[in-house]
Write a protein that holds these residues in place. Structure first.
Motif, short mmCIF file in Angstrom:
data_model
loop_
_atom_site.label_atom_id
_atom_site.label_comp_id
_atom_site.label_asym_id
_atom_site.label_seq_id
_atom_site.Cartn_x
_atom_site.Cartn_y
_atom_site.Cartn_z
N ILE A 40 0.86 -1.19 0.00
CA ILE A 40 0.00 0.00 0.00
C ILE A 40 0.89 1.24 0.00
CG2 ILE A 40 -1.75 1.26 1.30
CD1 ILE A 40 -2.62 -1.40 2.55
N THR A 41 0.70 2.12 -0.96
CA THR A 41 1.56 3.30 -1.02
C THR A 41 0.79 4.53 -0.54
OG1 THR A 41 0.99 3.84 -3.29
CG2 THR A 41 2.84 2.36 -2.97
N ALA A 54 6.03 13.84 -3.43
CA ALA A 54 5.58 12.46 -3.64
C ALA A 54 4.87 12.40 -5.00
CB ALA A 54 4.63 12.05 -2.52
N SER A 55 5.50 11.77 -5.97
CA SER A 55 4.94 11.79 -7.32
C SER A 55 5.04 10.43 -8.02
CB SER A 55 5.66 12.85 -8.15
OG SER A 55 7.06 12.69 -8.01
N ILE A 56 5.62 9.44 -7.32
CA ILE A 56 5.85 8.13 -7.95
C ILE A 56 4.69 7.19 -7.61
CG2 ILE A 56 7.38 6.11 -7.81
CD1 ILE A 56 9.68 8.10 -7.44
N THR A 57 4.20 6.47 -8.61
CA THR A 57 3.09 5.55 -8.34
C THR A 57 3.61 4.25 -7.71
OG1 THR A 57 3.30 4.43 -10.45
CG2 THR A 57 1.87 6.38 -10.41
N GLY A 58 2.67 3.48 -7.19
CA GLY A 58 3.04 2.21 -6.59
C GLY A 58 3.69 1.27 -7.60
N SER A 59 3.18 1.25 -8.82
CA SER A 59 3.77 0.35 -9.83
C SER A 59 5.19 0.78 -10.16
CB SER A 59 2.98 0.34 -11.13
OG SER A 59 1.64 0.33 -10.86
N GLU A 60 5.42 2.10 -10.22
CA GLU A 60 6.79 2.58 -10.48
C GLU A 60 7.72 2.19 -9.32
OE1 GLU A 60 5.88 6.55 -13.21
OE2 GLU A 60 5.61 6.67 -11.04
N LEU A 61 7.19 2.30 -8.12
CA LEU A 61 7.97 1.93 -6.94
C LEU A 61 8.33 0.45 -7.00
CD1 LEU A 61 8.87 3.42 -4.40
CD2 LEU A 61 6.80 2.63 -3.26
N ARG A 62 7.35 -0.35 -7.34
CA ARG A 62 7.55 -1.80 -7.45
C ARG A 62 8.64 -2.10 -8.48
NH1 ARG A 62 8.59 -6.32 -7.78
NH2 ARG A 62 7.29 -8.19 -7.88
N ALA A 63 8.62 -1.31 -9.59
CA ALA A 63 9.58 -1.54 -10.67
C ALA A 63 11.01 -1.17 -10.26
CB ALA A 63 9.16 -0.76 -11.91
N ILE A 96 7.55 -14.05 -3.76
CA ILE A 96 6.45 -13.31 -3.11
C ILE A 96 5.60 -12.69 -4.22
CG2 ILE A 96 5.80 -11.48 -1.52
CD1 ILE A 96 8.61 -11.72 -0.26
N ASP A 97 4.30 -12.89 -4.10
CA ASP A 97 3.38 -12.31 -5.07
C ASP A 97 2.96 -10.93 -4.54
OD1 ASP A 97 1.35 -11.68 -6.76
OD2 ASP A 97 0.05 -13.37 -6.22
N VAL A 98 3.45 -9.86 -5.18
CA VAL A 98 3.21 -8.50 -4.67
C VAL A 98 2.09 -7.82 -5.47
CG1 VAL A 98 4.24 -6.23 -4.21
CG2 VAL A 98 5.65 -8.30 -4.02
N THR A 99 1.10 -7.33 -4.76
CA THR A 99 0.03 -6.54 -5.40
C THR A 99 0.17 -5.10 -4.93
OG1 THR A 99 -1.48 -8.41 -5.41
CG2 THR A 99 -2.48 -6.23 -5.58
N VAL A 100 0.16 -4.17 -5.88
CA VAL A 100 0.33 -2.76 -5.51
C VAL A 100 -1.02 -2.09 -5.36
CG1 VAL A 100 1.20 -0.55 -6.36
CG2 VAL A 100 2.55 -2.62 -6.69
N ASP A 101 -1.15 -1.26 -4.33
CA ASP A 101 -2.42 -0.62 -4.01
C ASP A 101 -2.12 0.84 -3.64
OD1 ASP A 101 -4.86 0.07 -2.96
OD2 ASP A 101 -4.85 -1.43 -1.36
N ASP A 102 -2.43 1.77 -4.54
CA ASP A 102 -2.15 3.20 -4.28
C ASP A 102 -3.25 3.76 -3.38
OD1 ASP A 102 0.25 3.69 -5.81
OD2 ASP A 102 -0.97 3.39 -7.59
N PHE A 103 -2.89 4.16 -2.17
CA PHE A 103 -3.89 4.66 -1.20
C PHE A 103 -3.98 6.19 -1.25
CE2 PHE A 103 -4.96 6.22 3.06
CZ PHE A 103 -6.19 5.60 3.26
N CYS A 104 -2.82 6.86 -1.18
CA CYS A 104 -2.79 8.33 -1.30
C CYS A 104 -1.36 8.72 -1.66
CB CYS A 104 -3.23 9.02 0.00
SG CYS A 104 -2.15 8.74 1.42
N LYS A 105 -1.14 10.00 -1.89
CA LYS A 105 0.20 10.44 -2.30
C LYS A 105 0.54 11.73 -1.56
CE LYS A 105 1.02 9.41 -6.79
NZ LYS A 105 0.93 9.73 -8.23
N VAL A 106 0.97 11.60 -0.31
CA VAL A 106 1.29 12.79 0.49
C VAL A 106 2.63 12.62 1.19
CG1 VAL A 106 -1.12 13.42 0.97
CG2 VAL A 106 0.07 11.87 2.54
N GLY A 107 3.26 13.76 1.50
CA GLY A 107 4.36 13.73 2.46
C GLY A 107 3.72 13.44 3.81
N SER A 108 4.40 12.69 4.68
CA SER A 108 3.69 12.28 5.91
C SER A 108 3.54 13.44 6.89
CB SER A 108 4.36 11.08 6.56
OG SER A 108 5.54 11.42 7.21
#
Ligand code: ASP
Length: 325
Positions: free
Chosen positions: A7-8, A26-35, A44-56
């Protein structure tokens, strides 16, 4: 094969510098991160799930709570474990939120990075690889939410960000790490004992954390109480002492029915009412709740959950004193 949901939420791990503004965002998607994952993670079977895109630093209590509920749902969906990629600034608070409200015994691993993804030496890929291994392991079951960073993992209750920029920033200064990731091995050294899971369906947000310094006046305490604070957390001195002005103000605030919780600005050790003449004993006699060795920011997260459940004052005190240790 173990199934892990990644979860990103943004943070430095998913950030890069905008060449025009010069801002790191924060501008990178979960799939890009996975790549970008160049380290081996085994089967491990990894599924990417983009939740939000913020600085914490932009994460807040309701968002952190809905993230924790999202983690719960993904585990109910059949994933064997979850990794949450999160900014480091408030990661310890979000991880503790998940620790308090996610009922599953499956691994819940928060991670991130200190170096942005486009820096020459990003630490995100290694942290991600270690975290995926941990989330897919039997060893991480039953530990609650953990932070995995720089080859170590830590209990959400105990861990804190200790350095502004170094990659070995996460420390559990008082109780120590839970374990290590050594290549393909997960080594657990200890298991957290002080845990509670609450069936919360909302959290309270108006809880102010006030840090004391030598001679701090009563201004912030009284202002917070007069302006909608549902509870106050004080980060006091040493064993849990406050200035005379703050002590008097805290006693007045408690009389108005607003809970006041004492933590310490020391990095290690428990608060305890010992000193008279306006010290911790005076505060305790006025009704302040002492939160053991929980940090101010962790006590605030706990309060947001407890207040959201509409517990009585006595029930809240019992929970805070239990989890404070
Ligand atoms: N420095 C932070 C990070 O590590 C910024 C944030 O917390 O989002 O991601």
């Amino acid at each position: 094969m173990r199934k892990v949901c990644l979860i990103t939420t943004g943070g430095t791990i998913a950030s890069q510098r905008d060449p025009h503004s010069g801002h790191v965002t924060a501008s990178i998607t979960g799939s890009e991160l996975r790549a970008m994952l160049t380290y081996p993670i085994g089967e491990i079977d990894v599924t990417v799930d983009d939740f939000c895109k913020v600085g914490s630093y932009a994460m807040d209590l309701p968002l952190s709570f809905s993230l924790a509920r999202h983690v719960s749902r993904r585990l109910e969906d059949g994933f064997d474990g979850v990794v949450v990629a999160h900014g480091t600034d408030t990661m310890e608070e979000s991880a503790f939120m998940a620790d308090l409200v996610v009922g599953s015994d499956k691994p819940i691993v928060y991670t991130g990075a200190q170096h942005a993804a486009d820096e020459p030496n990003p630490d995100g890929p290694q942290n991600l690889a270690d975290s995926l291994r941990l989330a897919a392991s039997d060893e991480a079951c039953g530990l609650g939410a953990v932070i995995c960073f720089d080859h170590e993992f830590h209990a959400a209750r105990d861990v804190t960000k200790s350095h502004t920029s170094r990659t070995d920033t996460f420390l559990s200064a008082e109780h120590g790490k839970l374990g290590d990731i050594d290549g393909d091995r997960v080594v657990v050294h200890r298991k957290p004992m002080l845990r509670r899971v609450y069936d919360a369906d909302r959290v309270a947000t108006d809880i102010d954390l006030i840090k004391l310094a030598m001679g701090t006046s009563d201004r912030y305490v009284r202002f917070a109480a007069d302006n909608g604070a549902q509870a106050l957390v004080l980060e006091g001195f040493g064993r849990g002492n406050a200035t005379p002005a703050v002590t008097a103000a805290a006693a007045d605030v408690i009389k108005k029915g607003i809970p006041v919780i004492m933590t310490s600005r020391c990095q290690r050790g428990r608060v305890k009412p010992i000193y008279g003449n306006g010290g911790g004993k005076t505060l305790a006699e006025a009704g302040i709740v002492f939160a053991g060795d929980l940090s101010g920011q962790k006590a605030r997260v706990l309060l947001s959950v407890l207040l959201g459940m509409d517990l009585s004052g006595d029930q809240m005190r019992a929970e805070i004193e239990y989890l404070g240790g």
